[in-house]
Motif scaffolding. Structure first.
Motif, mmCIF file in Angstrom:
data_model
loop_
_atom_site.group_PDB
_atom_site.id
_atom_site.type_symbol
_atom_site.label_atom_id
_atom_site.label_comp_id
_atom_site.label_asym_id
_atom_site.label_seq_id
_atom_site.Cartn_x
_atom_site.Cartn_y
_atom_site.Cartn_z
ATOM 1 N N MET A 550 0.977 -1.034 -0.239
ATOM 2 C CA MET A 550 -0.110 -0.044 0.249
ATOM 3 C C MET A 550 0.667 0.673 0.011
ATOM 4 O O MET A 550 1.718 1.108 0.662
ATOM 5 C CB MET A 550 -1.266 -0.127 1.181
ATOM 6 N N SER A 551 0.961 2.522 -0.100
ATOM 7 C CA SER A 551 0.972 3.945 -0.591
ATOM 8 C C SER A 551 -0.024 4.919 -0.032
ATOM 9 O O SER A 551 -1.269 4.954 -0.108
ATOM 10 C CB SER A 551 1.364 4.196 -1.839
ATOM 11 N N VAL A 552 0.526 5.526 1.375
ATOM 12 C CA VAL A 552 0.275 6.730 1.218
ATOM 13 C C VAL A 552 1.536 7.992 0.862
ATOM 14 O O VAL A 552 2.271 7.910 1.257
ATOM 15 C CB VAL A 552 -0.058 7.358 3.049
ATOM 16 N N GLU A 553 0.502 9.558 1.418
ATOM 17 C CA GLU A 553 1.471 10.529 1.161
ATOM 18 C C GLU A 553 1.794 11.149 2.633
ATOM 19 O O GLU A 553 0.595 11.223 3.351
ATOM 20 C CB GLU A 553 1.106 11.768 0.276
ATOM 21 N N LEU A 554 2.818 11.486 3.291
ATOM 22 C CA LEU A 554 3.072 12.032 4.245
ATOM 23 C C LEU A 554 3.883 13.100 4.672
ATOM 24 O O LEU A 554 5.482 12.885 2.986
ATOM 25 C CB LEU A 554 3.726 10.825 5.179
ATOM 26 N N LYS A 555 3.244 14.463 4.826
ATOM 27 C CA LYS A 555 4.554 15.638 4.925
ATOM 28 C C LYS A 555 4.887 15.277 6.266
ATOM 29 O O LYS A 555 4.749 15.491 7.243
ATOM 30 C CB LYS A 555 3.554 16.510 5.478
ATOM 31 N N LEU A 556 6.505 14.504 6.050
ATOM 32 C CA LEU A 556 7.484 15.232 6.769
ATOM 33 C C LEU A 556 7.331 16.844 8.759
ATOM 34 O O LEU A 556 7.139 17.680 7.654
ATOM 35 C CB LEU A 556 8.869 14.655 6.254
ATOM 36 N N GLY A 557 7.866 16.300 9.551
ATOM 37 C CA GLY A 557 7.644 16.676 10.483
ATOM 38 C C GLY A 557 9.126 17.937 10.504
ATOM 39 O O GLY A 557 9.913 17.670 9.830
ATOM 40 N N LYS A 558 8.799 18.633 11.233
ATOM 41 C CA LYS A 558 10.274 19.156 11.990
ATOM 42 C C LYS A 558 11.004 18.735 13.384
ATOM 43 O O LYS A 558 10.509 18.943 14.181
ATOM 44 C CB LYS A 558 10.556 20.559 12.250
ATOM 45 N N GLY A 559 12.117 18.215 13.151
ATOM 46 C CA GLY A 559 12.014 17.606 14.066
ATOM 47 C C GLY A 559 14.223 18.297 14.826
ATOM 48 O O GLY A 559 14.293 18.629 14.035
ATOM 49 N N TYR A 560 15.098 17.100 15.342
ATOM 50 C CA TYR A 560 16.093 17.463 16.139
ATOM 51 C C TYR A 560 16.881 16.484 15.814
ATOM 52 O O TYR A 560 16.397 15.145 15.876
ATOM 53 C CB TYR A 560 16.608 18.139 17.206
ATOM 54 N N ASN A 561 18.294 16.325 15.492
ATOM 55 C CA ASN A 561 18.943 14.600 15.594
ATOM 56 C C ASN A 561 19.713 14.639 17.060
ATOM 57 O O ASN A 561 20.021 14.285 17.250
ATOM 58 C CB ASN A 561 20.715 15.239 14.901
ATOM 59 N N ARG A 562 18.892 15.757 17.726
ATOM 60 C CA ARG A 562 19.469 15.244 19.280
ATOM 61 C C ARG A 562 18.072 15.800 19.869
ATOM 62 O O ARG A 562 17.111 16.754 20.135
ATOM 63 C CB ARG A 562 20.175 16.445 19.492
ATOM 64 N N SER A 563 18.476 15.345 21.743
ATOM 65 C CA SER A 563 17.240 15.488 22.367
ATOM 66 C C SER A 563 17.439 16.186 22.807
ATOM 67 O O SER A 563 18.727 16.994 23.308
ATOM 68 C CB SER A 563 16.748 14.441 23.022
ATOM 69 N N LYS A 564 16.834 16.704 23.823
ATOM 70 C CA LYS A 564 17.235 18.483 25.394
ATOM 71 C C LYS A 564 18.064 17.658 25.903
ATOM 72 O O LYS A 564 16.793 16.239 26.307
ATOM 73 C CB LYS A 564 15.727 19.054 25.357
ATOM 74 N N VAL A 565 18.031 18.452 26.699
ATOM 75 C CA VAL A 565 19.360 17.732 28.049
ATOM 76 C C VAL A 565 18.887 18.661 29.209
ATOM 77 O O VAL A 565 18.332 20.219 29.178
ATOM 78 C CB VAL A 565 20.941 18.210 27.597
ATOM 79 N N ILE A 566 18.934 18.002 29.872
ATOM 80 C CA ILE A 566 18.915 18.957 32.153
ATOM 81 C C ILE A 566 20.443 19.275 31.817
ATOM 82 O O ILE A 566 20.781 18.623 32.104
ATOM 83 C CB ILE A 566 17.610 18.537 32.625
ATOM 84 N N ARG A 567 20.589 20.405 32.035
ATOM 85 C CA ARG A 567 22.508 20.784 32.810
ATOM 86 C C ARG A 567 21.672 22.212 33.814
ATOM 87 O O ARG A 567 20.876 22.550 33.849
ATOM 88 C CB ARG A 567 23.252 21.487 31.234
ATOM 89 N N ALA A 568 22.723 21.994 34.392
ATOM 90 C CA ALA A 568 23.277 23.292 35.151
ATOM 91 C C ALA A 568 23.516 24.898 35.013
ATOM 92 O O ALA A 568 23.910 25.111 33.569
ATOM 93 C CB ALA A 568 24.043 22.674 36.515
ATOM 94 N N LEU A 569 22.482 25.793 34.876
ATOM 95 C CA LEU A 569 23.398 27.117 34.842
ATOM 96 C C LEU A 569 24.695 27.448 34.805
ATOM 97 O O LEU A 569 25.169 27.259 35.684
ATOM 98 C CB LEU A 569 22.118 27.908 34.949
ATOM 99 N N LYS A 570 25.006 28.477 33.876
ATOM 100 C CA LYS A 570 26.614 28.367 34.173
ATOM 101 C C LYS A 570 26.664 29.682 35.256
ATOM 102 O O LYS A 570 27.799 29.942 36.281
ATOM 103 C CB LYS A 570 26.727 28.555 33.069
ATOM 104 N N ALA A 571 25.463 30.437 35.425
ATOM 105 C CA ALA A 571 25.674 31.364 36.972
ATOM 106 C C ALA A 571 24.517 31.256 37.461
ATOM 107 O O ALA A 571 23.295 32.751 37.002
ATOM 108 C CB ALA A 571 26.105 32.696 36.019
ATOM 109 N N PRO A 572 24.384 30.567 38.237
ATOM 110 C CA PRO A 572 22.853 30.447 38.669
ATOM 111 C C PRO A 572 22.491 32.243 39.795
ATOM 112 O O PRO A 572 23.664 32.147 40.110
ATOM 113 C CB PRO A 572 22.650 30.117 39.850
ATOM 114 N N SER A 573 21.635 32.520 39.957
ATOM 115 C CA SER A 573 21.505 33.401 40.935
ATOM 116 C C SER A 573 21.462 33.033 42.627
ATOM 117 O O SER A 573 21.028 31.980 42.782
ATOM 118 C CB SER A 573 19.863 34.265 41.408
#
Length: 593
Positions: A550-573
């Motif tokens: 079978m076949s369908v048409e599909l519009k590819l979305g916008k993604g990223y090659n890496r996932s978000k990460v949690i990290r420490a702020l460089k200069a926290p208050s």
């Protein structure tokens, strides 16, 4: 007919019932996973005695139908005369009594369910969770228990229960303690240590790439952390049971012990070891949270029916959340390892469409029937990761509003003080405690994040404690397919199609096998396959469904090659650094000196 423990049940129990219930498990053919159980119940003057095997086991909120392994049931009176009996449902045997007598029952158990952590026998060991082996009667549920094991001579038996008359016998005050005190018996290694006047044991069955010295060193650090949350320890002795296996994985908390199962080769690397020690921390926390205070739907346990509660997220999710605090505070894990674990949980949440559908209260109530897989991911959450994130959101809110003086740990400390078993607690009790410790009414917050799907603002939450949730440097835009797949020979089989994503809109579904995109044969994975396309390209997807192309048409979305990460702020208050310290128990890595 299901029986349920109640004050009425106890009041109606025979006056003859004040005597030990005696259990004996004989293992003569371990290679066939078979055991023989004999039980002696005290003298009873009832017309009949209903004897049951639990339908589930504590720590796993799922009906397991464990009576399916029972054969050759028999009942006799004290003189050895046969007693009439009949089954009245799938896990209840009714024994009929013509006169007052002691009752002896016997049956065979097939024990080959290692991964369920309910019952397993082989030629090297037996793992004995009473729910999978030992029947009970409500009439004698509160009577003292003795357990005798007849096992090969070279085996060693370990349990959180006290020993009775031999190295293979144990005693407990009642059936509930027996059910929450599994026994590991077999060929194993045993290590004993003491911390702050309490005794601990680490028993390991199976060979693997574990480092016993490291395990012992970190367990000694871990068990000291209970005082960071609770005012006392509810045990004098605690047993860590570990199975180094070939397939089974998971863990279960018990009254004063835990059973942890990991693949025998999944201890050596740092990431694998963190999986083990995090599990140990999780089960250790359960010694308080659920084993010494738990929601009203679980008090007392009904072993032959579903135990409903909208607070299972607090039982399991909060435990998953608090384990990271204990590990970080104890110096077992680093700040960076803490961020990595939190990143995995947040990213998994963001990739679960069900987060917009099902609340943690709803998923708690439905834990017994919730399914995984494609539909589950699209329409459900789970009590562990979702409960952990709701716990985190509540914790940061408490810390932020109190300027670091009050935290979610105080909620659990108060639950232990005010609602220790045999008491229980409900949603109103938790809200009341929140108001007592913070001076604020959390009803609106609860309605939004607990009773409704939790739509969390991670940027705002993490900023309060000096963290950020961002794409790492070097991240680039790529074409996106809203789903996941696995290699199936020369094809890619869809394992999940995200609800309302581009693949969903195109009519693709889990189980479809992708052959080509724009006539280009698929590669080893979806990312590689899409690497020749750009975001927003409209492509033709050829796939196989029901053995037809079978076949369908599909519009590819916008993604990223890496996932978000949690990290420490460089200069926290200064405030961010202060709240980070109140939140994690350690200094912010970039706090000004």
């Amino acid at each position: 007919m299901k029986t349920k423990l109640s004050l009425l049940t106890l009041a109606l129990a025979s006056h003859f019932s004040f005597a030990d219930v005696q259990y004996r498990l004989s293992i003569s053919e371990p290679e066939h996973h078979l055991g023989d159980v004999d039980i002696t119940f005290p003298k009873s003057a009832q017309a009949h005695l209903d004897i049951q095997l639990p339908d589930w086991r504590t720590g796993r909120y799922e009906i397991l139908d464990m009576a399916n392994g029972i054969r050759f049931f028999d009942a006799q009176d004290k003189q050895g005369n046969a007693l009439k009996w009949n089954k009245i449902d799938k896990n209840t045997w009714r024994v009929h009594l013509d006169k007052p007598t002691e009752i002896s029952v016997s049956y065979q158990v097939y024990a080959n369910e290692l991964a369920m952590r309910s019952r397993h026998i082989d030629d090297t060991h037996a793992f004995i969770d009473a729910s999978g082996f030992f029947m009970f009667s409500d009439s004698f549920r509160q009577e003292p228990i003795t357990v005798e094991l007849d096992v090969p001579k070279q085996w060693r038996s370990v349990s959180g229960m006290h020993f009775a008359d031999s190295k293979h016998s144990f005693k407990a005050d009642n059936y509930d303690i027996l059910l929450d005190s599994p026994i590991e018996t077999g060929i194993n290694e045993l290590h004993q240590f003491s911390v702050d006047g309490r005794n601990y044991e680490l028993v390991i069955w199976g060979e693997g790439n574990y480092d016993v010295d490291l395990m012992l060193a970190d367990l000694k650090k871990l068990v000291k952390t209970g005082s960071l949350i609770w005012h006392d320890y509810p045990y004098d002795r605690y047993v860590f049971m570990v199975h180094a296996t070939s397939g089974a994985r998971g863990a279960t908390e018990h009254l004063n012990s835990t059973i942890i199962q990991r693949h025998r080769d999944r201890f050596g690397s740092r990431s694998d070891y963190l999986g083990f020690i995090s599990t140990a921390a999780h089960e250790f926390i359960h010694t308080w949270n659920v084993k010494n205070y738990r929601p009203s739907g679980l008090v007392p346990y009904d072993y032959v029916a579903i135990n409903y509660s909208e607070l299972l997220w607090l039982v399991e999710g909060s435990t998953s959340y608090l384990e990271d605090y204990l590990l970080l505070s104890a110096g077992i894990t680093t700040n960076q390892e803490f961020y990595q674990g939190l990143t995995r949980t947040v990213n998994r949440h963001m990739q679960t469409p069900g987060r917009k559908v099902q609340s943690v209260a709803h998923t708690s109530f439905d834990k017994w029937i919730n399914q995984g897989g494609d539909h589950g991911k699209n329409y459900s959450t789970n009590i562990y990761s979702e409960g952990a994130l709701v716990s985190m959101a509540l914790d940061i809110d408490l810390i932020d509003k109190s300027n670091g003086e009050v935290s979610y740990r105080d909620v659990h400390a108060e639950l232990y003080k005010q609602h220790k078993l045999p008491k229980s607690f409900d949603t109103d009790d938790v809200k009341r405690i929140l108001k007592e410790i913070s001076g604020r009414d959390y009803s609106k917050w609860w309605s939004e994040y607990v009773d409704g799907p939790a739509i969390l603002d991670f940027d705002s939450l993490f900023n309060k404690v000096g963290l950020e949730y961002v794409y790492p440097a070097g991240t680039t835009e790529v074409a996106k397919f809203d789903g996941t797949s696995k290699s199936a020979g020369q094809l890619l089989e869809l394992t999940h199609v995200a609800r309302e994503g581009n693949a969903w809109a195109a009519g693709l579904t889990a189980g479809d096998k992708i052959v080509a995109i724009n006539k280009h044969q698929v590669r080893k994975d979806m990312a590689t396959t899409l690497s020749m396309f750009k975001a927003e390209d409209v492509v033709t997807v050829d796939f196989i469904r029901r053995h037809k192309l079978m076949s369908v048409e599909l519009k590819l979305g916008k993604g990223y090659n890496r996932s978000k990460v949690i990290r420490a702020l460089k200069a926290p208050s200064k405030r961010q650094a202060k709240l980070y310290r109140a939140w994690t128990g350690v200094e912010h890595p970039n706090a000004s000196k």
